[in-house]
Design a protein around this motif. Structure first.
Motif: not given
Length: 409
Positions: A202-203, A208-209, A248-249, A253-257
């Motif tokens: 999200l955003d 974190p866990s 993503k959100d 749709l994929p989002a990556a970090s």
């Protein structure tokens, strides 16, 4: 030629060697672990989740010996009368598989684009990346095929995507076969682990866990990749920044970090090294101890109780025996059930009874910072209660307030 090593005096007739060959430490340990598991019970193979959970709770001797012996903890928990709810739901598995298939569609074009953008933006774009076939017979064959594909990809000099490769990691003398979601080989020959999860980002940030759990799992894969790399002539670099791909959100749709897992890798490596102490733990157990799930509940309870555990609330999402250990922790009044941060703050006070006695001044060293803090907190609580309105007076004031706001007849 003599069948014995060494030389004998000339003319002497060597007698038969009746001394049995010394048993190796590894064989002795495997035999002992088989006895603990049950002679007719097959060993449950360790996977990345189990190894990551070991790293998350390194002080738990109970988990170390059960996982080291290959005990099926889910069956053991059911036999103890505390079945586990640990694991993913079928809905979550289906959703995760559908998302992973979407990310890897078209030869992994979107996945490689994300890897290029987040991990290696200075490299050439991943156009026409290779996706080698990793199929082979059995986990050993797949691991060998993966090692060959990694070596060839490192020499090729382009982008390569390995979909569900098989890696082997030496854990306390036994091989654990691990299957990451993907491994990307960069044009410079370095390797990166890819973790695909179904929890949302999200955003640009995720829970974190859950990110921490994914990082610990990826650290296991990095260690396994390092063992593969170490066997090659030109040792490739195994990157310590992994690619975490999430929806993503609230879309699909994929989002990556990029996630730095150096800390998790160091902790996991240290814990896997400490797994060799399972031989020491096994030596402390009573003769005849067995965790076979076909034993009676009373016998199994006694066997499990012979191994000390370090329960914490985090175990509920990482260990099949969590419910059983939580119940025993409550019976013993252990403060670990309140969380590891609080346990660390309390120092040598290990039970709730000890904590309350220290707070009330009945025991404990006044110079101990934990004891001093507890007594100060107890004094503040007593002061706050003493300054509160008596119940009768408070009730009278409440009735008066109601009368003031009541409408006139």
């Amino acid at each position: 030629m003599s069948e014995f090593h060494g030389s004998a005096s000339r003319g002497s007739t060597p007698g038969p060697n009746r001394t049995p060959p010394p048993a190796t430490r590894a064989k002795g340990l495997r035999h002992r672990l088989a006895e603990l598991r049950g002679p007719d019970v097959p060993a449950k193979a360790l996977d990345a989740r189990a190894l990551a959970a070991l790293a998350a709770n390194p002080g738990c001797a109970r988990r170390a010996i059960l996982d080291g012996a290959g005990v099926d903890k889910a069956r053991l928990a059911s036999a103890l009368g505390a079945p586990s709810a640990f694991g993913q739901s079928q809905f979550a598995l289906t959703r995760g598989n559908a998302f992973e298939a979407k990310v890897k569609a078209d030869g992994g074009a979107e996945l490689l684009r994300l890897a290029h953008a987040r991990l290696d933006p200075g490299a050439a774009p991943p156009e026409g990346a290779a996706v080698p076939d990793l199929s082979a017979h059995g986990p050993e064959g797949r691991a060998a095929r993966t090692a060959l594909a990694l070596r060839e990809a490192a020499r090729a000099g382009g982008w390569t995507l390995l979909d569900h490769p098989m890696l082997a990691l030496d854990v306390a003398g036994s091989l654990a076969f691990l299957e990451p979601d993907a491994v990307v080989v960069h044009p410079d020959g370095s390797w990166s682990v890819v973790e695909i999860k179904s929890f949302p980002m999200l955003d640009g940030s995720a829970d974190p866990s859950k990110v921490g759990a994914a990082a610990r799992q990826a650290a296991v894969y990095v260690l396994a990749l390092e063992e593969v790399a170490a066997r090659l002539d030109a040792v490739p670099v195994v990157r310590h920044r992994i690619l975490l791909v999430c929806p993503k959100d609230f879309s699909n749709l994929p989002a990556a970090s990029a996630v730095d897992i150096r800390k998790q890798r160091a902790v996991t490596a240290r814990q896997l090294t400490r797994l060799t102490r399972i031989e020491e733990i096994a030596r402390t157990l009573p003769e005849g101890t067995c965790f076979a799930p076909d034993r009676g509940a009373e016998e199994l309870t006694e066997a499990v109780a012979a191994v000390p555990a370090t329960y914490a609330p985090e175990c509920l999402s990482a260990c099949e025996l969590a419910f059983h250990c939580r119940e025993r922790s409550r019976e013993e009044g252990a403060v670990t059930r309140l969380g590891r941060p609080l346990r660390a703050e309390l120092g040598g006070l290990t039970t709730v009874e000890d904590v309350l006695a220290a707070a009330h001044g009945e025991q404990g060293d006044p110079d101990d910072p934990a004891v001093a803090a507890l007594r100060r907190a107890a004094a503040l609580r007593a002061e706050a209660l003493a300054s509160a309105e008596p119940p009768a007076r408070a009730e009278a004031l409440t009735d008066a307030a109601h009368r003031e706001v009541a409408p006139c007849p």
